[in-house]
Design an enzyme around this catalytic site. Structure first.
Site, short mmCIF file in Angstrom:
data_model
loop_
_atom_site.label_atom_id
_atom_site.label_comp_id
_atom_site.label_asym_id
_atom_site.label_seq_id
_atom_site.Cartn_x
_atom_site.Cartn_y
_atom_site.Cartn_z
N ASP A 36 0.82 -1.20 0.00
CA ASP A 36 0.00 0.00 0.00
C ASP A 36 0.86 1.26 0.00
O ASP A 36 2.04 1.24 0.36
CB ASP A 36 -0.91 0.03 1.23
CG ASP A 36 -2.15 -0.84 1.06
OD1 ASP A 36 -2.36 -1.35 -0.05
OD2 ASP A 36 -2.91 -0.98 2.04
N LYS A 57 -3.25 3.06 -2.92
CA LYS A 57 -4.46 3.85 -3.14
C LYS A 57 -4.35 5.10 -2.29
O LYS A 57 -4.02 5.04 -1.11
CB LYS A 57 -5.71 3.07 -2.71
CG LYS A 57 -6.08 1.92 -3.61
CD LYS A 57 -7.31 1.21 -3.07
CE LYS A 57 -7.80 0.16 -4.05
NZ LYS A 57 -8.35 0.75 -5.27
N MET A 165 -9.77 8.68 7.26
CA MET A 165 -9.73 9.36 5.96
C MET A 165 -10.55 10.65 5.98
O MET A 165 -11.32 10.93 5.06
CB MET A 165 -10.20 8.42 4.85
CG MET A 165 -9.30 7.22 4.68
SD MET A 165 -9.98 5.91 3.62
CE MET A 165 -11.00 5.01 4.79
#
Length: 261
Positions: A36, A57, A165
């Site tokens: 990641d 991502k 997030m």
């Protein structure tokens, strides 16, 4: 050629030494690592001979599509390789683990999961605030701030809500929290880059949360709301150690293996 095997490994939320011992040992066995975006490059030291493939991502920026990741997992494992799928935090918390497990299962490829420290726990450690409190903090909800439709997801489901997030949505999050019934003076703690040496911790309440943008701009952030964001009264910290400081590893300390020059 017999099918290989995929190991989903939680890398932890930041610096390399937050990976578990089991995770580090499994990583060392891998011949291919799909990693990641937020995993520490120092983790390469555990599998220096492996092929490292970036499948990161990042919100609101160029990312590797999930379908592409699924295809790569199956392709590499089909060659008979031991594949490490290195995920930031814990694989089962907002890590799209099910989609990747399903792709492997449909291809007849076995897999296993090694848990990791998730960002909510790293943020709690960085701010020295227990997520649960005896008497009035009996429930914790982990929520992604953004839905697949890029709508802000805020509510009041537990004594403590932790939003992942949320770094670019702090002002909107404050409005949605108020709409969900959180009083304006509800404590809020924001931690950006939790688990890294440069982590930043700041205190707010629902009413002043938009000002956190000035402190955490452009940094991945975790937002804790409610009981778990309340400072512990008269909490003591070791002299000279502040949130974000990285203690030096002593000689003979196993963590020293993770320290970069």
């Amino acid at each position: 050629m017999s099918a290989g095997h995929v190991i989903f490994i939680g890398a932890g939320p930041g610096a390399a030494d937050l990976i578990t011992l089991r995770g580090a040992r499994a990583l060392a066995r891998a011949s291919v690592v799909l990693y990641d975006a937020l995993t520490d490059p120092a983790l390469r030291e555990f599998a220096p001979a492996a092929e490292w493939v970036d499948v990161g991502k990042r919100g609101f920026s160029a990312s590797t599509g999930q379908d592409r990741i699924n295809v790569l997992l199956v392709q590499y494992a089909s060659t008979g390789a031991i594949v490490a799928r290195l995920k930031g935090g814990d694989p089962s918390v907002f890590g799209r683990l099910e989609e990747e497990q399903q792709a492997l299962a449909e291809a007849g490829i076995t897999s296993e999961v090694i848990p990791g420290v998730t960002s909510a726990l790293a943020a709690a450690a960085a701010s020295s605030r227990p997520l649960t409190r005896r008497g009035d903090g009996r429930s914790v909800a982990l929520t992604t701030a953004m839905t697949q439709e890029r709508e802000l997801n805020a509510g009041r489901r537990a004594d403590t809500e932790v939003f992942y997030m949320a770094g670019r949505q702090l002002a909107m999050l404050a409005r949605r929290l108020a709409e969900a019934g959180w009083p304006a003076d509800t404590p809020v703690c924001v931690v950006s880059r939790a688990g890294w040496p440069d982590q930043i911790v700041s205190d707010h309440d629902v009413g002043t949360l938009p000002t956190a943008c000035l402190v955490h701009s452009g940094r991945p952030a975790v937002v804790t709301v409610g009981v778990g964001a309340r400072p512990v009264l008269q909490r003591a910290s070791p002299a000279g150690v502040r949130a974000g400081d990285e203690p030096a590893a002593s000689e003979g300390d196993p963590a020293a293996a993770f320290t970069r020059p």
